[in-house]
Write a protein that holds these residues in place. Structure first.
Motif, mmCIF file in Angstrom:
data_model
loop_
_atom_site.group_PDB
_atom_site.id
_atom_site.type_symbol
_atom_site.label_atom_id
_atom_site.label_comp_id
_atom_site.label_asym_id
_atom_site.label_seq_id
_atom_site.Cartn_x
_atom_site.Cartn_y
_atom_site.Cartn_z
ATOM 1 N N TYR A 35 -2.323 1.660 3.051
ATOM 2 C CA TYR A 35 -1.404 2.566 3.752
ATOM 3 C C TYR A 35 -1.205 2.188 5.210
ATOM 4 N N THR A 36 -2.097 1.357 5.738
ATOM 5 C CA THR A 36 -1.823 0.768 7.050
ATOM 6 C C THR A 36 -0.690 -0.239 6.931
ATOM 7 N N ALA A 37 -0.726 -1.049 5.864
ATOM 8 C CA ALA A 37 0.324 -2.052 5.643
ATOM 9 C C ALA A 37 1.683 -1.410 5.398
ATOM 10 N N THR A 38 1.699 -0.252 4.727
ATOM 11 C CA THR A 38 2.976 0.424 4.442
ATOM 12 C C THR A 38 3.418 1.325 5.589
ATOM 13 N N ASN A 39 2.654 1.301 6.687
ATOM 14 C CA ASN A 39 2.949 2.138 7.849
ATOM 15 C C ASN A 39 2.919 3.626 7.496
ATOM 16 N N GLY A 40 1.893 3.993 6.727
ATOM 17 C CA GLY A 40 1.659 5.402 6.423
ATOM 18 C C GLY A 40 2.509 5.978 5.323
ATOM 19 N N ALA A 41 3.214 5.141 4.580
ATOM 20 C CA ALA A 41 4.054 5.617 3.473
ATOM 21 C C ALA A 41 3.304 5.453 2.146
ATOM 22 N N PRO A 42 3.416 6.424 1.221
ATOM 23 C CA PRO A 42 2.619 6.368 -0.005
ATOM 24 C C PRO A 42 3.229 5.565 -1.149
ATOM 25 N N GLY A 43 4.559 5.509 -1.246
ATOM 26 C CA GLY A 43 5.232 5.014 -2.446
ATOM 27 C C GLY A 43 4.846 3.618 -2.867
ATOM 28 N N LEU A 44 4.966 2.647 -1.952
ATOM 29 C CA LEU A 44 4.686 1.259 -2.308
ATOM 30 C C LEU A 44 3.208 1.071 -2.654
ATOM 31 N N GLY A 45 2.355 1.877 -2.034
ATOM 32 C CA GLY A 45 0.931 1.794 -2.341
ATOM 33 C C GLY A 45 0.648 2.155 -3.790
ATOM 34 N N ILE A 46 1.215 3.266 -4.261
ATOM 35 C CA ILE A 46 1.021 3.671 -5.658
ATOM 36 C C ILE A 46 1.633 2.645 -6.607
ATOM 37 N N ILE A 47 2.818 2.133 -6.250
ATOM 38 C CA ILE A 47 3.451 1.091 -7.066
ATOM 39 C C ILE A 47 2.534 -0.127 -7.163
ATOM 40 N N ALA A 48 1.880 -0.466 -6.053
ATOM 41 C CA ALA A 48 0.987 -1.629 -6.041
ATOM 42 C C ALA A 48 -0.229 -1.414 -6.944
ATOM 43 N N TRP A 49 -0.751 -0.190 -6.989
ATOM 44 C CA TRP A 49 -1.860 0.087 -7.900
ATOM 45 C C TRP A 49 -1.428 -0.117 -9.351
ATOM 46 N N ILE A 50 -0.195 0.283 -9.656
ATOM 47 C CA ILE A 50 0.313 0.125 -11.027
ATOM 48 C C ILE A 50 0.544 -1.352 -11.342
#
Length: 439
Positions: A35-50
């Motif tokens: 979430y540091t890499a996404t600048n505090g945004a959740p969406g791409l992080g969850i997509i990355a887990w998937i």
């Protein structure tokens, strides 16, 4: 006098090693980097887990075919040697011996020490304890594993059961007590490039998923590897992916991604919000057990690589490293990996070490995935107790996913990538020298 490693590890030890190696530090600590890499945004992080989970499962389904067909101690090193030749097999084992295993063990020990220091109060004085704790836990775990491989497997089973407690509690009570913050929106923060950032966060999630292939390193010590190894890898990974998705959504159910990006241990933050200070500390203690399980898993499987290299006398000090004690443990190989781990741990850098090791090992993972296709053509009559389903689609997915991560890391983090390449390539002149000396 050296003894041969005995076949005394069963299915329970194998699947607990898969789950124990995978579920550990990453799921509790990597959300901060994501979430540091996404600048505090959740969406791409969850997509990355998937996506990371799908790549890992595709990789597991693919590599398991080789694991079952070549059930020998040494794991990926043996697979690469069988497919590409002895030189590349040695290079794989060299990379694992001097970079991947010690670097990963060091990264896990550092984050263990940071969590332990925070649990003790997180004062400036306690933070000075990080390095001594990291070195101490490496040496303690190495000692425990010199008792014997079956004892190490027993420790692994207990630690795996223990680590499920904080995961289950955070998942259940996170959904019950959380306020449902945004899960997918926004996808990325301002000024963030989605493509390159996806590569960054995939490196983080793949670290959290990593460890699955290393159970192949103990195939030669399993009672029934042809039957148990595929079930252990595929079953363990499916369980891990389900748990990872559930707990990461639970994190976001309790705290926004922007807040998770600011703390070393997002899981401890969420636990404190759910259970209060005392409950949060108890969950943090459970997280330490989980991280210890991962550390033990790597020190259980890692030393089997230099031990396997001693068979052909290709690694310096082969006579010493080949020694096995009464507990069927390659104790000198364990201490070699432990000492190298302590050296890496002196950096005190969790994310740097984990990024370095994941880049290096995924180069060889991709070669293994490609090797499944090569082996099908070169040795069609090879006995295969397990065949990858959906061939060749599943192997291609694994190859493309791994190639994207490796190439993106080369472009976006060239210094870390170059360091991994240099450490690995040093193995080539050593192979040439040792081969000539032996002949």
């Amino acid at each position: 006098m050296s003894k041969e490693l005995q076949k005394n590890l069963g299915f329970a030890a194998a699947i607990s090693t898969v789950v124990g190696l995978v579920i550990g530090s990453g799921v509790f600590f990597k959300p901060q980097a994501i979430y540091t890499a996404t600048n505090g945004a959740p969406g791409l992080g969850i997509i990355a887990w998937i996506i990371g989970g799908l790549i890992t499962i595709a990789g597991g389904l693919t590599a398991t075919e080789v694991s079952a067909a070549i059930p020998k101690t040494g794991g990926m090193m043996i697979y690469i040697e069988e497919i590409y030749g002895k030189r590349y097999g040695f290079l794989t084992g060299w990379m694992q011996t001097v970079l991947f295993f010690p670097g990963t063990i060091a990264a896990v020990a550092v984050i263990f020490a940071q969590q332990a220091s925070e649990l003790l109060g997180s004062t400036s004085d306690n933070m000075k304890m990080v390095l001594p704790i990291a070195l101490g836990i490496i040496l303690l775990t190495a000692f425990l594993n010199t008792v014997g491989s079956s004892f190490g497997g027993y420790i692994q089973t207990i630690a795996t059961l223990g680590k499920l407690v904080p995961l289950v509690l955070i998942i259940i009570f996170g959904f019950v007590k959380g306020n449902s913050t945004s899960i997918f929106n926004p996808m990325v923060g301002q000024g963030v490039n989605s493509v390159t950032t996806l590569g960054h966060v995939l490196i983080a999630t793949l670290f959290a998923y990593d460890g699955w292939i290393n159970v192949g390193a103990i195939a030669g010590e399993m009672k029934n590897p042809g039957k148990d190894l595929p079930k252990a890898i595929v079953g363990g990974l499916s369980l891990v992916m389900a748990v990872y998705l559930a707990i990461n959504i639970a994190y976001l159910w309790v705290a926004p991604a922007s807040e998770l990006a600011k703390v070393t241990s997002p899981a401890a933050l969420v636990a404190t919000k759910i259970f209060g200070q005392i409950g949060g500390k108890l969950i943090s203690a459970g997280i330490l057990i989980s991280v210890f399980g991962t550390l033990n898993g790597y020190l259980l499987t890692g030393p089997r690589i230099p031990y396997a290299l001693t068979k052909d006398g290709l690694i310096p000090g082969s006579k010493i490293l080949s020694k096995v004690n009464k507990g069927s443990s390659p104790y000198n190989a364990i201490w070699l990996v432990a000492i190298l781990s302590c050296i890496y741990a002196l950096t005190g850098q969790f994310n740097l070490l984990s990024d370095l090791t994941i880049f290096a090992v995924w180069v060889f993972y991709v070669l293994t995935f490609i090797g499944v296709i090569i082996l099908r053509k070169k040795k069609p009559d090879l006995a295969r107790p397990y065949k990858v389903p959906g061939y060749p689609v599943i192997p291609i997915i694994a190859i493309l996913g791994g190639a994207f991560v490796v190439i993106n890391q080369l472009i976006t983090s060239p210094m870390i990538s170059l360091g991994g390449i240099i450490i690995t390539i040093i193995g080539l002149p050593i192979y040439t020298y040792m081969s000539k000396r032996n002949s």
